[in-house]
Scaffold this active site. Structure first.
Site, PDB file in Angstrom:
ATOM      1  N   HIS A 170       0.853  -1.142  -0.091  1.00 52.76           N
ATOM      2  CA  HIS A 170       0.305   0.117   0.053  1.00 52.76           C
ATOM      3  C   HIS A 170       0.771   1.315  -0.002  1.00 52.76           C
ATOM      4  O   HIS A 170       1.877   1.445   0.488  1.00 52.76           O
ATOM      5  CB  HIS A 170      -0.892   0.074   1.380  1.00 52.76           C
ATOM      6  CG  HIS A 170      -0.417   0.094   2.538  1.00 52.76           C
ATOM      7  ND1 HIS A 170      -0.105  -0.853   3.380  1.00 52.76           N
ATOM      8  CD2 HIS A 170       0.166   0.924   3.372  1.00 52.76           C
ATOM      9  CE1 HIS A 170       0.559  -0.752   4.507  1.00 52.76           C
ATOM     10  NE2 HIS A 170       0.442   0.792   4.540  1.00 52.76           N
ATOM     11  N   GLU A 214      -8.221   5.142   9.950  1.00 57.05           N
ATOM     12  CA  GLU A 214      -7.531   4.608   8.535  1.00 57.05           C
ATOM     13  C   GLU A 214      -8.884   3.928   7.575  1.00 57.05           C
ATOM     14  O   GLU A 214      -9.791   3.453   8.258  1.00 57.05           O
ATOM     15  CB  GLU A 214      -6.382   3.781   8.544  1.00 57.05           C
ATOM     16  CG  GLU A 214      -6.489   2.686   9.256  1.00 57.05           C
ATOM     17  CD  GLU A 214      -5.973   1.330   8.685  1.00 57.05           C
ATOM     18  OE1 GLU A 214      -4.899   1.123   9.409  1.00 57.05           O
ATOM     19  OE2 GLU A 214      -6.235   0.865   7.776  1.00 57.05           O
ATOM     20  N   GLN A 229      -3.965   3.447   1.410  1.00 57.44           N
ATOM     21  CA  GLN A 229      -4.345   3.518   2.778  1.00 57.44           C
ATOM     22  C   GLN A 229      -4.455   5.148   3.426  1.00 57.44           C
ATOM     23  O   GLN A 229      -3.556   5.703   3.321  1.00 57.44           O
ATOM     24  CB  GLN A 229      -3.206   2.937   3.743  1.00 57.44           C
ATOM     25  CG  GLN A 229      -3.519   2.994   5.096  1.00 57.44           C
ATOM     26  CD  GLN A 229      -2.359   2.031   6.066  1.00 57.44           C
ATOM     27  OE1 GLN A 229      -1.144   2.502   5.813  1.00 57.44           O
ATOM     28  NE2 GLN A 229      -2.728   1.434   6.942  1.00 57.44           N
ATOM     29  N   HIS A 239       3.889   7.133   3.618  1.00 55.59           N
ATOM     30  CA  HIS A 239       4.987   6.188   3.625  1.00 55.59           C
ATOM     31  C   HIS A 239       4.447   5.157   2.230  1.00 55.59           C
ATOM     32  O   HIS A 239       3.542   5.168   1.770  1.00 55.59           O
ATOM     33  CB  HIS A 239       4.880   5.233   4.813  1.00 55.59           C
ATOM     34  CG  HIS A 239       3.536   4.655   5.218  1.00 55.59           C
ATOM     35  ND1 HIS A 239       2.476   5.290   6.236  1.00 55.59           N
ATOM     36  CD2 HIS A 239       3.221   3.461   5.179  1.00 55.59           C
ATOM     37  CE1 HIS A 239       1.380   4.428   6.142  1.00 55.59           C
ATOM     38  NE2 HIS A 239       1.643   3.338   5.573  1.00 55.59           N
ATOM     39  N   GLU A 293       7.556   0.922   5.279  1.00 54.35           N
ATOM     40  CA  GLU A 293       6.863   0.066   6.036  1.00 54.35           C
ATOM     41  C   GLU A 293       6.853  -1.395   5.422  1.00 54.35           C
ATOM     42  O   GLU A 293       7.145  -1.704   3.876  1.00 54.35           O
ATOM     43  CB  GLU A 293       5.427   0.445   6.009  1.00 54.35           C
ATOM     44  CG  GLU A 293       4.311  -0.778   6.956  1.00 54.35           C
ATOM     45  CD  GLU A 293       2.949  -0.324   6.732  1.00 54.35           C
ATOM     46  OE1 GLU A 293       2.569   0.615   6.730  1.00 54.35           O
ATOM     47  OE2 GLU A 293       2.217  -1.243   6.970  1.00 54.35           O
TER      48      GLU A 293
HETATM   49  C1  V0V Z   1       9.247  12.033   9.514  1.00 49.00           C
HETATM   50  N1  V0V Z   1      10.269  12.138   8.569  1.00 49.00           N
HETATM   51  C2  V0V Z   1       9.817  11.871   7.538  1.00 49.00           C
HETATM   52  C3  V0V Z   1       8.689  11.121   7.702  1.00 49.00           C
HETATM   53  N2  V0V Z   1       8.294  11.163   9.045  1.00 49.00           N
HETATM   54  N3  V0V Z   1      10.453  11.775   6.356  1.00 49.00           N
HETATM   55  C4  V0V Z   1       9.709  11.114   5.114  1.00 49.00           C
HETATM   56  N4  V0V Z   1       8.628  10.464   5.550  1.00 49.00           N
HETATM   57  C5  V0V Z   1       7.728  10.530   6.596  1.00 49.00           C
HETATM   58  N5  V0V Z   1       6.812   9.985   6.744  1.00 49.00           N
HETATM   59  C6  V0V Z   1      11.552  13.228   8.690  1.00 49.00           C
HETATM   60  C7  V0V Z   1      11.301  14.454   9.303  1.00 49.00           C
HETATM   61  O1  V0V Z   1      10.991  15.196   8.279  1.00 49.00           O
HETATM   62  C8  V0V Z   1      12.510  14.811  10.062  1.00 49.00           C
HETATM   63  O2  V0V Z   1      13.442  15.255   9.033  1.00 49.00           O
HETATM   64  C9  V0V Z   1      13.074  13.197  10.614  1.00 49.00           C
HETATM   65  O3  V0V Z   1      12.080  12.203   9.821  1.00 49.00           O
HETATM   66  C10 V0V Z   1      12.408  13.049  12.121  1.00 49.00           C
HETATM   67  O4  V0V Z   1      11.111  13.276  12.227  1.00 49.00           O
HETATM   68  P1  V0V Z   1       9.903  13.967  13.119  1.00 49.00           P
HETATM   69  O5  V0V Z   1       9.151  14.916  12.672  1.00 49.00           O
HETATM   70  O6  V0V Z   1      11.025  14.608  14.273  1.00 49.00           O
HETATM   71  O7  V0V Z   1       9.368  12.907  13.943  1.00 49.00           O
HETATM   72  P2  V0V Z   1       9.779  11.582  14.836  1.00 49.00           P
HETATM   73  O8  V0V Z   1      11.244  11.443  14.633  1.00 49.00           O
HETATM   74  O9  V0V Z   1       9.163  11.890  16.168  1.00 49.00           O
HETATM   75  O10 V0V Z   1       9.045  10.441  14.172  1.00 49.00           O
HETATM   76  C11 V0V Z   1       9.452   9.902  12.577  1.00 49.00           C
HETATM   77  C12 V0V Z   1       9.294   8.582  12.671  1.00 49.00           C
HETATM   78  C13 V0V Z   1       7.918   8.381  13.251  1.00 49.00           C
HETATM   79  C14 V0V Z   1       9.672   8.052  11.346  1.00 49.00           C
HETATM   80  C15 V0V Z   1      10.224   7.762  13.728  1.00 49.00           C
HETATM   81  O11 V0V Z   1       6.888   8.874  12.191  1.00 49.00           O
HETATM   82  C16 V0V Z   1       7.374   7.021  13.246  1.00 49.00           C
HETATM   83  O12 V0V Z   1       7.601   6.253  14.161  1.00 49.00           O
HETATM   84  N6  V0V Z   1       6.791   6.294  12.102  1.00 49.00           N
HETATM   85  C17 V0V Z   1       6.218   4.922  12.130  1.00 49.00           C
HETATM   86  C18 V0V Z   1       4.647   4.650  12.548  1.00 49.00           C
HETATM   87  C19 V0V Z   1       3.897   5.304  11.537  1.00 49.00           C
HETATM   88  O13 V0V Z   1       4.190   6.222  10.785  1.00 49.00           O
HETATM   89  N7  V0V Z   1       2.540   5.104  12.039  1.00 49.00           N
HETATM   90  C20 V0V Z   1       1.647   5.700  10.998  1.00 49.00           C
HETATM   91  C21 V0V Z   1       1.093   4.987   9.785  1.00 49.00           C
HETATM   92  P3  V0V Z   1      14.391  16.548   9.179  1.00 49.00           P
HETATM   93  O14 V0V Z   1      13.327  17.576   9.651  1.00 49.00           O
HETATM   94  O15 V0V Z   1      15.056  16.315  10.839  1.00 49.00           O
HETATM   95  O16 V0V Z   1      15.147  16.431   8.361  1.00 49.00           O
HETATM   96  S1  V0V Z   1       0.205   3.455  10.473  1.00 49.00           S
HETATM   97  C22 V0V Z   1       0.101   2.229   9.405  1.00 49.00           C
HETATM   98  O17 V0V Z   1       0.694   2.480   8.301  1.00 49.00           O
HETATM   99  C23 V0V Z   1      -0.680   1.144   9.433  1.00 49.00           C
HETATM  100  C24 V0V Z   1      -1.391   0.910  10.827  1.00 49.00           C
HETATM  101  C25 V0V Z   1      -0.751   0.104   8.456  1.00 49.00           C
HETATM  102  O18 V0V Z   1      -0.281   0.157   7.610  1.00 49.00           O
HETATM  103  O19 V0V Z   1      -1.193  -1.161   8.980  1.00 49.00           O
HETATM  104 CO    CO Z   2       0.561   1.660   6.409  1.00 45.89          CO
END
Ligand code: V0V
Ligand code: CO
Length: 150
Positions: free
Chosen positions: A7, A43, A60, A84, A134
């Protein structure tokens, strides 16, 4: 082995109006909705092709349920858009270990619960050329909810 795009995750401010856009513009229907409290999202999964055997691909749509969630923070900074990309695999445990061994940060020690009973993990975007990536193993077909009646 990563075998397909499962996705594309798209962050939106309002799930219902975004669902309506995808329905009215492309004819994509909502197959499944859920709230994932752990991930902080409400979602909707729109099935693009395939069947319920794990071979489909999906859009998604993600609305944050908390401002301090991953999607909430990302929306506040970037506005709506692609959040993502998720690759499908039959074995998310083995593939996340293989990626970890290559030096990519895998965000979870063990895969967690994802949409429709899947198991998911995430790779840090800074290790993936700016793409939050992911890895997902779909639930066995019998565990996937049936398609809605049309
Ligand atoms: C953050 N950054 C990204 C980003 N999110 N870059 C590209 N794409 C993204 N989606 C960059 C951000 O611009 C910063 O860069 C750096 O990473 C650190 O970001 P932050 O804003 O300080 O945020 P953090 O570090 O607190 O969190 C970022 C992470 C977080 C990736 C660690 O979003 C995370 O844990 N994601 C995984 C969980 C998730 O996304 N869940 C929602 C979907 P600069 O500015 O320092 O250069 S749930 C899902 O998909 C489900 C349930 C499913 O598929 O079934
Ligand atoms: Co997802």
């Amino acid at each position: 082995m990563l075998t397909r795009i499962d996705h594309i995750g798209i962050a939106c401010f309002d799930l219902d109006t975004t669902v309506a856009f995808y329905r009215d513009t492309y004819g994509f229907e909502v197959f499944h909705t859920e709230i994932n409290e752990e991930q902080g999202v409400r979602e909707a999964m729109l099935r693009i092709n395939g069947t319920s055997d794990g071979g489909a691909s999906w859009i998604q749509l993600l609305e944050p349920v908390r401002e301090d969630s991953a999607v909430g923070k990302w929306l506040a900074k970037n506005g709506e858009g692609v959040h993502h990309v998720a690759f499908g695999t039959a074995d998310v445990d083995a593939d996340s270990e293989a990626v970890r061994d290559k030096g990519v940060r895998v965000l979870y020690e063990e895969p967690r619960r994802g949409s429709m009973g899947s198991r998911i993990t995430f790779l840090h975007p800074k290790d993936c050329h700016g793409v939050l990536t992911e890895l997902v193993t779909a639930a066995p077909a019998e565990d996937v909810p049936a398609a809605p009646e049309h």
